[in-house]
Design an enzyme around this catalytic site. Structure first.
Site, PDB file in Angstrom:
ATOM      1  N   LYS A  79      -1.215  -1.249  -4.211  1.00  0.00           N
ATOM      2  CA  LYS A  79      -2.267  -0.231  -4.247  1.00  0.00           C
ATOM      3  C   LYS A  79      -1.550   1.079  -4.455  1.00  0.00           C
ATOM      4  O   LYS A  79      -0.851   1.575  -3.563  1.00  0.00           O
ATOM      5  CB  LYS A  79      -3.048  -0.259  -2.940  1.00  0.00           C
ATOM      6  CG  LYS A  79      -3.950   0.916  -2.686  1.00  0.00           C
ATOM      7  CD  LYS A  79      -5.000   0.521  -1.658  1.00  0.00           C
ATOM      8  CE  LYS A  79      -5.426   1.658  -0.744  1.00  0.00           C
ATOM      9  NZ  LYS A  79      -5.947   2.828  -1.453  1.00  0.00           N
ATOM     10  N   TYR A  84       0.866  -1.183   0.000  1.00  0.00           N
ATOM     11  CA  TYR A  84       0.000   0.000   0.000  1.00  0.00           C
ATOM     12  C   TYR A  84       0.900   1.230   0.000  1.00  0.00           C
ATOM     13  O   TYR A  84       1.503   1.574   1.003  1.00  0.00           O
ATOM     14  CB  TYR A  84      -0.909  -0.051   1.232  1.00  0.00           C
ATOM     15  CG  TYR A  84      -1.848   1.121   1.424  1.00  0.00           C
ATOM     16  CD1 TYR A  84      -2.039   2.108   0.457  1.00  0.00           C
ATOM     17  CD2 TYR A  84      -2.586   1.241   2.599  1.00  0.00           C
ATOM     18  CE1 TYR A  84      -2.910   3.154   0.655  1.00  0.00           C
ATOM     19  CE2 TYR A  84      -3.462   2.293   2.809  1.00  0.00           C
ATOM     20  CZ  TYR A  84      -3.617   3.242   1.838  1.00  0.00           C
ATOM     21  OH  TYR A  84      -4.489   4.285   2.047  1.00  0.00           O
TER      22      TYR A  84
HETATM   23  O1  NGF Z   1      -8.641   8.355   1.644  1.00  0.00           O
HETATM   24  C1  NGF Z   1      -7.616   8.444   1.006  1.00  0.00           C
HETATM   25  C2  NGF Z   1      -6.540   9.357   1.459  1.00  0.00           C
HETATM   26  N1  NGF Z   1      -7.409   7.766  -0.116  1.00  0.00           N
HETATM   27  C3  NGF Z   1      -8.382   6.828  -0.616  1.00  0.00           C
HETATM   28  C4  NGF Z   1      -7.684   5.536  -0.914  1.00  0.00           C
HETATM   29  O2  NGF Z   1      -6.622   5.730  -1.792  1.00  0.00           O
HETATM   30  C5  NGF Z   1      -7.106   4.909   0.336  1.00  0.00           C
HETATM   31  C6  NGF Z   1      -9.083   7.333  -1.854  1.00  0.00           C
HETATM   32  O3  NGF Z   1     -10.123   6.447  -2.128  1.00  0.00           O
HETATM   33  C7  NGF Z   1      -8.128   4.177   1.062  1.00  0.00           C
HETATM   34  O4  NGF Z   1      -9.258   4.265   0.712  1.00  0.00           O
HETATM   35  C8  NGF Z   1      -7.824   3.349   2.227  1.00  0.00           C
HETATM   36  O5  NGF Z   1      -6.699   3.003   2.513  1.00  0.00           O
HETATM   37  O6  NGF Z   1      -8.780   3.028   2.932  1.00  0.00           O
HETATM   38  C9  NGF Z   1      -9.639   8.733  -1.633  1.00  0.00           C
HETATM   39  O7  NGF Z   1     -10.463   8.753  -0.488  1.00  0.00           O
HETATM   40  C10 NGF Z   1     -10.473   9.203  -2.822  1.00  0.00           C
HETATM   41  O8  NGF Z   1      -9.729   9.063  -3.996  1.00  0.00           O
HETATM   42  C11 NGF Z   1     -10.916  10.661  -2.647  1.00  0.00           C
HETATM   43  O9  NGF Z   1      -9.798  11.512  -2.707  1.00  0.00           O
HETATM   44  O10 NGF Z   1      -5.817   9.866   0.395  1.00  0.00           O
END
Ligand code: NGF
Length: 293
Positions: free
Chosen positions: A164, A136
């Site tokens: 990821k 990740y």
């Molecule tokens: O929430 C974040 C912070 N990133 C998420 C994702 O990359 C990581 C992304 O979906 C994630 O979901 C997790 O580890 O649980 C963003 O929320 C989304 O693209 C909106 O910016 O960067």
């Protein structure tokens, strides 16, 4: 190798006033993802799950609930990483015994670890846990930037099957895809799914798929069908939604949207020090639900 592909929601977790997991609400969110969003899998214990704010036994409780509610219907990935490699190993073994298809581990953060330290962390986890592992990488939150050479060294470790990729570096994404056709690559920024799909990622892991999973699948399918106009339109609609969600507070707004979608059991608060939703944000979430979802 495993065939964990497609749209994978990073699971949101609702908490009560005391910071405990709202289990009934969590089960509803899982069901919503499976039954309504038709996701291919869940990423449990990610940033979206407020995972770095909770105790080890609560992380295990969430792994239990996700497995119990989804059975073998979808793929399950357990994010076990953090700053404590011993905890990562314990959680990795735990999720593997529960039957999780793979584990994932964020690059260790806070201290500016060298790549040698990061590599040893992954080596220690895969040595101790009998499961596949997905790296990740999220430099914006961890400060750990890795290039092609670093990824190559990590992919050479046993049982590391994917990454990821949560970055806007499409040059690196193209080089990774080209260099490692058999590694599973997941797009991490939901607002950039369309360009990532063009580079033939295997899937996407993200927070907004909890509510926007159908459009997201449409993007992947339209790109596969070479219908770029359709994919671009779906990304535009998704980004109207994501832009409004980000402006209103990411996780609180997503939780509120899930409530408005019928996940209505108990409180949907954040885990402190993450702020829970305010009255103003509630109003805006209602508008987002009516106009953009
Ligand atoms: O929430 C974040 C912070 N990133 C998420 C994702 O990359 C990581 C992304 O979906 C994630 O979901 C997790 O580890 O649980 C963003 O929320 C989304 O693209 C909106 O910016 O960067």
């Amino acid at each position: 190798g495993k065939n964990i592909k497609g749209i994978i929601s990073a699971l949101l977790v609702p908490f009560d006033e005391e910071g405990r997991v709202n289990e009934a609400g969590l089960r509803q969110i899982i069901r919503h993802n499976i039954d309504e969003m038709k996701v291919d899998g869940l990423y449990v214990g990610g940033s979206t799950g407020e995972n770095f704010l909770i105790e080890t036994d609560v992380k295990k409780q969430i792994f239990d609930i996700a497995k119990d509610e989804s059975k073998d219907d979808i793929h399950l990935i357990a994010q076990v990483g953090g700053m404590n490699v011993y905890e990562a190993i314990e959680l990795g073994q735990y999720a593997t015994e529960l039957g999780y298809d793979a584990i994932s581990a964020v690059t260790p953060f806070y201290y500016k670890f060298s790549f040698a330290e990061v590599k040893e962390y992954y080596q220690d986890i895969v040595n101790a846990v009998d499961n596949d592992l997905i790296i990740y990488s999220i430099p914006v939150l961890t400060g750990i930037e890795m290039g092609l050479k670093e990824f190559e060294e990590l992919f050479a470790l046993d049982n590391i099957i994917g990454v990821k990729f949560t970055a806007a570096d499409f040059y690196l994404l193209e080089r990774l895809r080209h260099s490692f056709p058999d590694v599973l690559i997941y797009s991490g920024f939901d607002e950039m799914l369309f360009p990532a799909a063009i580079y033939e990622v295997d899937g996407a892991i993200g927070s907004t798929y909890n509510v926007n999973g159908i459009r997201a699948r449409g993007i992947l399918e339209a790109v596969k069908d070479n219908d770029l106009a359709k994919a671009r339109q779906l990304q535009k609609e998704s980004n109207d939604l994501i832009e409004a969600i980000l402006a209103n507070g990411l996780y609180p707004t997503l939780k509120r949207l899930l409530q408005l979608e019928g996940c209505d059991e108990g409180p949907f608060l954040s885990r402190k020090p993450m702020a829970s939703i305010t009255d103003e944000q509630l109003e805006e979430a209602k508008r987002i639900h009516e106009e953009l979802l």
